[in-house]
Write an enzyme that holds these catalytic residues in place. Structure first.
Site, PDB file in Angstrom:
ATOM      1  NE  ARG A 240      11.037  -9.314   4.296  1.00 28.05           N
ATOM      2  CZ  ARG A 240      10.943  -9.438   2.860  1.00 28.05           C
ATOM      3  NH1 ARG A 240      10.169 -10.243   2.292  1.00 28.05           N
ATOM      4  NH2 ARG A 240      11.917  -8.759   2.244  1.00 28.05           N
TER       5      ARG A 240
ATOM      6  CB  CYS B 189      10.814   0.980   3.658  1.00 27.81           C
ATOM      7  SG  CYS B 189       9.952  -0.157   4.089  1.00 27.81           S
TER       8      CYS B 189
ATOM      9  NE  ARG C 202      -5.012   8.951  -8.626  1.00 28.86           N
ATOM     10  CZ  ARG C 202      -4.299   8.146  -9.692  1.00 28.86           C
ATOM     11  NH1 ARG C 202      -2.999   8.072  -9.518  1.00 28.86           N
ATOM     12  NH2 ARG C 202      -5.130   8.091 -10.639  1.00 28.86           N
TER      13      ARG C 202
ATOM     14  NE  ARG D  37       1.389   9.133  -1.929  1.00 31.09           N
ATOM     15  CZ  ARG D  37       1.495  10.108  -0.876  1.00 31.09           C
ATOM     16  NH1 ARG D  37       2.454   9.812   0.253  1.00 31.09           N
ATOM     17  NH2 ARG D  37       0.850  11.011  -1.013  1.00 31.09           N
TER      18      ARG D  37
ATOM     19  CD  GLU E 169       5.628   9.792  -1.366  1.00 31.67           C
ATOM     20  OE1 GLU E 169       5.557  10.352  -2.405  1.00 31.67           O
ATOM     21  OE2 GLU E 169       5.650   8.647  -1.250  1.00 31.67           O
TER      22      GLU E 169
ATOM     23  NE  ARG F  45       1.332   4.129  -6.136  1.00 30.06           N
ATOM     24  CZ  ARG F  45       1.440   5.508  -6.211  1.00 30.06           C
ATOM     25  NH1 ARG F  45       1.551   6.053  -7.359  1.00 30.06           N
ATOM     26  NH2 ARG F  45       1.305   6.096  -5.015  1.00 30.06           N
TER      27      ARG F  45
ATOM     28  CE1 TYR G 284      -3.556   5.933  -3.729  1.00 30.44           C
ATOM     29  CE2 TYR G 284      -5.111   4.734  -5.148  1.00 30.44           C
ATOM     30  CZ  TYR G 284      -3.910   5.428  -4.738  1.00 30.44           C
ATOM     31  OH  TYR G 284      -2.744   5.356  -5.644  1.00 30.44           O
TER      32      TYR G 284
END
Length: 119
Positions: free
Chosen positions: A62, A73, A114, A88, A76, A6, A106
């Site tokens: 890419r 994609c 997080r 994210r 959210e 993540r 992050y």
């Protein structure tokens, strides 16, 4: 073995170059910290908060050489009060590394998402 990594980055503005710069930084950090090559990446899912519409985040990957890697994609969920301008990712990778050695990334303001795992 397949592992998921993540990551997130807060983008400075809803501008094409700002999105590409932030996502390039994020993807590069994920790859470097986990010592990965694109051959080990199975797929990557990118999400962007609804306030980021100037470019597809996958384009940055890419441009980094993810030519044969499936990328997608999505938007959210628009949660009131959520951190704005965040991209994210969830990368699925083939690796022998144990789960405890996977480094989630992050960056910038997204580190607040997080604090338990942000490096």
């Amino acid at each position: 073995m397949v592992r998921a990594i993540r990551g997130a980055v807060q983008i400075d503005s809803n501008d094409r170059e700002a999105i590409l710069e932030g996502v390039t930084e994020l993807v590069s950090e994920v790859m470097e910290r986990n010592r990965l090559t694109t051959d080990e990446v199975i797929s990557v899912i990118f999400t962007a908060t609804p306030d980021l519409t100037a470019e597809f985040p996958a384009l940055a990957a890419r441009k980094l050489g993810f030519h044969d890697v499936p990328l997608i994609c999505a938007s959210e969920i628009d949660v009131p009060g959520a951190l704005p301008r965040v991209v994210r990712l969830m990368a699925h990778v083939a690796t022998d590394r144990p789960r405890q050695q996977i480094q989630h990334v992050y960056l910038r303001g997204a580190a607040a998402l997080r604090v338990d795992i942000a490096q």
